[in-house]
Design an enzyme around this catalytic site. Sequence first.
Site, short mmCIF file in Angstrom:
data_model
loop_
_atom_site.label_atom_id
_atom_site.label_comp_id
_atom_site.label_asym_id
_atom_site.label_seq_id
_atom_site.Cartn_x
_atom_site.Cartn_y
_atom_site.Cartn_z
N HIS C 77 0.95 -1.20 -0.04
CA HIS C 77 0.03 0.02 0.03
C HIS C 77 0.67 1.07 -0.12
O HIS C 77 0.73 2.11 -0.82
CB HIS C 77 -1.00 0.11 1.34
N ASP C 106 7.31 23.01 -25.35
CA ASP C 106 7.17 21.61 -24.86
C ASP C 106 8.22 21.46 -23.48
O ASP C 106 8.96 22.63 -23.15
CB ASP C 106 7.69 20.54 -25.95
N TRP C 142 7.20 -0.45 4.00
CA TRP C 142 7.79 0.02 2.76
C TRP C 142 9.50 0.75 2.99
O TRP C 142 10.08 0.91 2.28
CB TRP C 142 7.09 1.44 2.34
N SER C 169 13.30 6.76 -13.16
CA SER C 169 12.26 7.48 -13.82
C SER C 169 12.27 8.74 -13.25
O SER C 169 12.09 9.75 -13.84
CB SER C 169 11.03 6.67 -13.63
N SER C 170 12.43 8.69 -11.86
CA SER C 170 12.16 10.14 -11.08
C SER C 170 13.03 11.13 -11.64
O SER C 170 13.11 12.21 -11.77
CB SER C 170 11.95 9.97 -9.64
N HIS C 253 13.59 11.62 4.51
CA HIS C 253 12.99 12.87 4.99
C HIS C 253 12.68 13.90 3.73
O HIS C 253 11.59 14.22 3.43
CB HIS C 253 13.41 13.37 6.20
N GLU C 255 12.09 13.07 0.88
CA GLU C 255 11.12 12.55 0.27
C GLU C 255 9.78 12.87 0.49
O GLU C 255 8.95 12.97 -0.35
CB GLU C 255 11.15 10.84 0.17
N TYR C 257 9.16 15.76 1.54
CA TYR C 257 8.84 17.12 0.93
C TYR C 257 8.56 17.08 -0.47
O TYR C 257 8.00 17.84 -0.99
CB TYR C 257 9.97 18.08 1.46
N SER C 268 -1.26 27.16 -4.20
CA SER C 268 -0.67 28.52 -4.36
C SER C 268 -1.49 29.07 -5.43
O SER C 268 -1.29 30.32 -5.77
CB SER C 268 0.52 28.87 -4.20
N HIS C 302 14.47 12.15 13.16
CA HIS C 302 13.46 12.18 14.08
C HIS C 302 12.70 10.89 13.80
O HIS C 302 11.56 10.83 14.41
CB HIS C 302 12.81 13.68 13.91
N HIS C 303 13.07 10.40 12.86
CA HIS C 303 12.33 9.10 12.24
C HIS C 303 12.78 7.92 13.19
O HIS C 303 12.24 6.86 13.25
CB HIS C 303 12.33 8.59 10.97
N THR C 328 6.81 26.59 7.08
CA THR C 328 5.55 26.02 6.88
C THR C 328 4.50 26.68 7.08
O THR C 328 3.41 27.31 6.60
CB THR C 328 5.35 24.52 7.45
N LYS C 331 3.98 29.73 4.95
CA LYS C 331 3.08 29.24 3.79
C LYS C 331 1.58 29.33 4.29
O LYS C 331 0.64 29.97 3.56
CB LYS C 331 3.37 27.98 3.55
N ARG C 450 1.54 0.57 15.30
CA ARG C 450 1.02 0.27 13.83
C ARG C 450 1.42 -1.10 13.26
O ARG C 450 2.35 -1.81 14.09
CB ARG C 450 1.50 1.48 13.06
#
Lengths: 221, 204, 525
Positions: C77, C106, C142, C169-170, C253, C255, C257, C268, C302-303, C328, C331, C450
């Site tokens: 998932h 293009d 994951w 690809s990315s 991390h 990732e 963002y 925006s 922090h993870h 943040t 924003k 979890r």
Amino acid sequence: MEVAEGIEPKGANYLLEVDKPLVIPTNRKVRFLLTANDVIHAWWIPQFGTKKDAIPGYINELWTLVEKPGTYRGQCAELCGKDHGFMPIVVEAKSPEQFEAWLASEKQGQAKDTADAAREWSKGELLTHGEKVYANCVACHGADGKGMPGAFPAITGNPVATGPVAAHVSVVMNGKTGTAMQAFKNQLSDLDIAAVVTYQRNALGNNTGDIVQPTQVNSVR
Amino acid sequence: MTAATQQPPANRRLIFRLVLAVFAMFGFGFALVPLYDVFCDITGLNGKTGVTDSRTVEATPIDKDRWVTVEFTGNAASGLPWEFRPTVAKMEVQPGALTRATYIARNTSNRTVVGRAIPSVTPGEAAAHFKKTECFCFTEQYLDAGETKEMTVQFVVEPDIPRSVNTITLSYAFFNTEKFVKQKKITAKQQDTKLEKTHPGKKS
Amino acid sequence: MATADAAHHDEHHAHPTGILRWITTTNHKDIGTLYLLFSLTMFMVGGLMALVIRAELFQPGLQVVDPHFFNQMTTMHALVMIFGAVMPGFVGFANWMLPMMIGAPDMALPRLNNWSFWILPFAFTMLLSSLLTAGGGPASGWTLYAPLSIQGGMSVDMTIFAIHMMGVSSILGAINVIVTIFNMRAPGMTLLKMPLFVWTWLITAFLLIAVMPVLAGVVTMLLTDRHFDTAFFNPAGGGDPVMFQHIFWFFGHPEVYILILPAFGIISEIIPTFSRKPLFGYTTMVLATAGIAFLSFIVWAHHMFTVGMPLAGELFFMYSTMLIAVPTGVKVFNWVSTMWRGSLTFETPMLFAIAVVFLFTIGGFSGLMLAITPADFQYHDTYFVVAHFHYVLFSGSIMAMMGGAYYWLPKWTGHMYDEKLGKTHFWLNTIFFNITFFPQHFLGLAGMPRRIPDYALQFTEFNVISSIGAFGLGLSQLLFVYVVIKCVRGGEKASDEVWEQPRGLEWTVPSPAPYHTFETPPRVA
């Protein structure tokens, strides 16, 4: 498994019960040392308000000071494989006097266990006891010993369970590196290991006729 | 006719730089491995301990006013058919004093097995001040079938260890390292691998 | 610029039709459509997996799947949603909108563009087919933490290769975005005149180039540990399982963002249009985006507060994490200020945008709670974390994309979408989202870990609510698919401007946007 599948009713502390709780005294700072054997786990009792990872090869510590006697329940908190949801932790906090009393009675119990392990057991006794101990194996190898093809091997007809006894005992005691098969030597007594190996060799579709005695297990400990 | 040949020079330069950055970052990922080790050595992260030599230890004064409890624990990981435990559970040491402790290992299987001990010290802030001059964990250990061996570690708790630390725990996890050691070395067995004096391995 | 145009012109003559058009296309709009459809497909696949999870958790006990398959579902998932739905979705928006927003004909590298899309279906075929291998798909989460992932079967290798392909690809997509933005802007379109969506994507593209190779590196180490007897993460050979987590989260991390910055960009764009005011604090928005991107590189640990680290490390990562709340907050303040005294209307895109501002902020606040090290010891690896990241990922990224889809659909198709159905979809989606995920905060605080297939009885009520919400949330997405299909097939003709005096070059071209736009660059005043 019967309970999880709804065949038997669930008790109030479903999934949060253990055979042997960890007993600690109250009003004393208790320091826990954590390590793991196979993969990373995490030791967590929500009421203690902290958790710490148990990492194979390394040691971690955390401490607590429990003021109220009682039973505290928690679970493993780091995904550790198939049975991650079934790794309860129970801490029994006793007042200092009760803790001392408990300690004394434990020491007596240990003497009885030693006597149990020393005597000769019959095949019938071992099979009865072994069936109970086999509960430790059911999650992966299945209640019928058929395993889960591709993920977890079957016990039925398995070359380990039908081959040499010593190798079988060794796998149960020491686990198998690089697989989910964990080491049970610190978790099960000599009697438990002897019984479960005897059970696996003479039930679940296997019929080797071998009997393993607790003393045999003890000699390779 | 590739896309690159048609690109205006400005694009080509930019693409070249970006591709370079991608490879640099891929390399950086691997560079993090040694960087992490250095970082752990400095901070004692994960309880990694350092190595020192006995001459340095002799030169450091002993803190006679202070006692620190050192606890010993150890376990053989799954896949290693050994029994492994410290000979004493704990001892009191003075910072700066060179101390010797022993562990007992017994091979319970019927073949020669090679293993390696990984040391770890907790709490983390003590790890950086816990130094070994000699340790069975520096090299691979070979045990014949049924053999019992006493293994020695010689260590010093440095006098500059924070005042807040009263108890240090030294733990060893013994792993089966057959797959990391060439097979012929196992059969050649112990002669040349008996506890050599301080030959610090990469990790110690 | 001249040669890019020339390269473009010869495509006019021979258009393959049918399926070949889509396979060989180098047109940014076609590729954008492909990306968006792929993203929607993966969103549905990943959603189905989520429903398997919620079905199992509807009641305590094991009713629907066995624990091993449950773990495969949680793992898949996440992988499908992150790498299959959110990332390609944003690349789809970038493909469609970036050239039109900066007045370019293009993308700068059209063939590379075709490539970077067509790698994806193969990567995901590989990933999803790992579920069919003996022993099932990857089941280690994951995050693929060693040593658990080292134990897995062949499916882990397939996952690793799939991650390599998605990474390629990315990275190709990111290179394309950067080159396009730097070298293809219309005359007069200075950097600080670019729409904010372009800015957020530019910064996202740099993040991708910085961290996707690190992910590729760490899964490569995993692969060699599994098969070639290296010991990066195996303590027996002198490695360290905790190092995996450090390297993984050094990727992980930023990732996070990568998954949210383009959403900020879409919001925006939407809010000024329906507030009929220019965006408040444009420059601070750009700086805040850059600030978030910078901070994302120094907060990774922090993870993993619970693995144990020195006090100085805990303090550093705690404060640097809290610092992220500042840009943040800037924003959120700017979005609210844009709406302040605007003449607001509440079409579907605006509803989504406001919901994102509101719900993402809830996710931001729970993130602040998680940043506090001693509190994190309690929250870590509980359902509180699950609730937190769904509030930032679903009600942040996914809902921003839905809002963006409604916003630009008339420009893409030339038809207005069905406003009534769109609003119905919004309300169903938002209400069921909150029913699903809000109770999970309480579950986490009550002590539910979890990634467990079965739970203790005290967690039952909230899980029941959450599961009901999840099925509602899943079903309401079918309405979204219906609205999109209906809009593609017909509907009220959309004007070129679509909305009331929106800002941006994309509204100066006809609706639907012709196959080729801005072949002669516009002049930006």
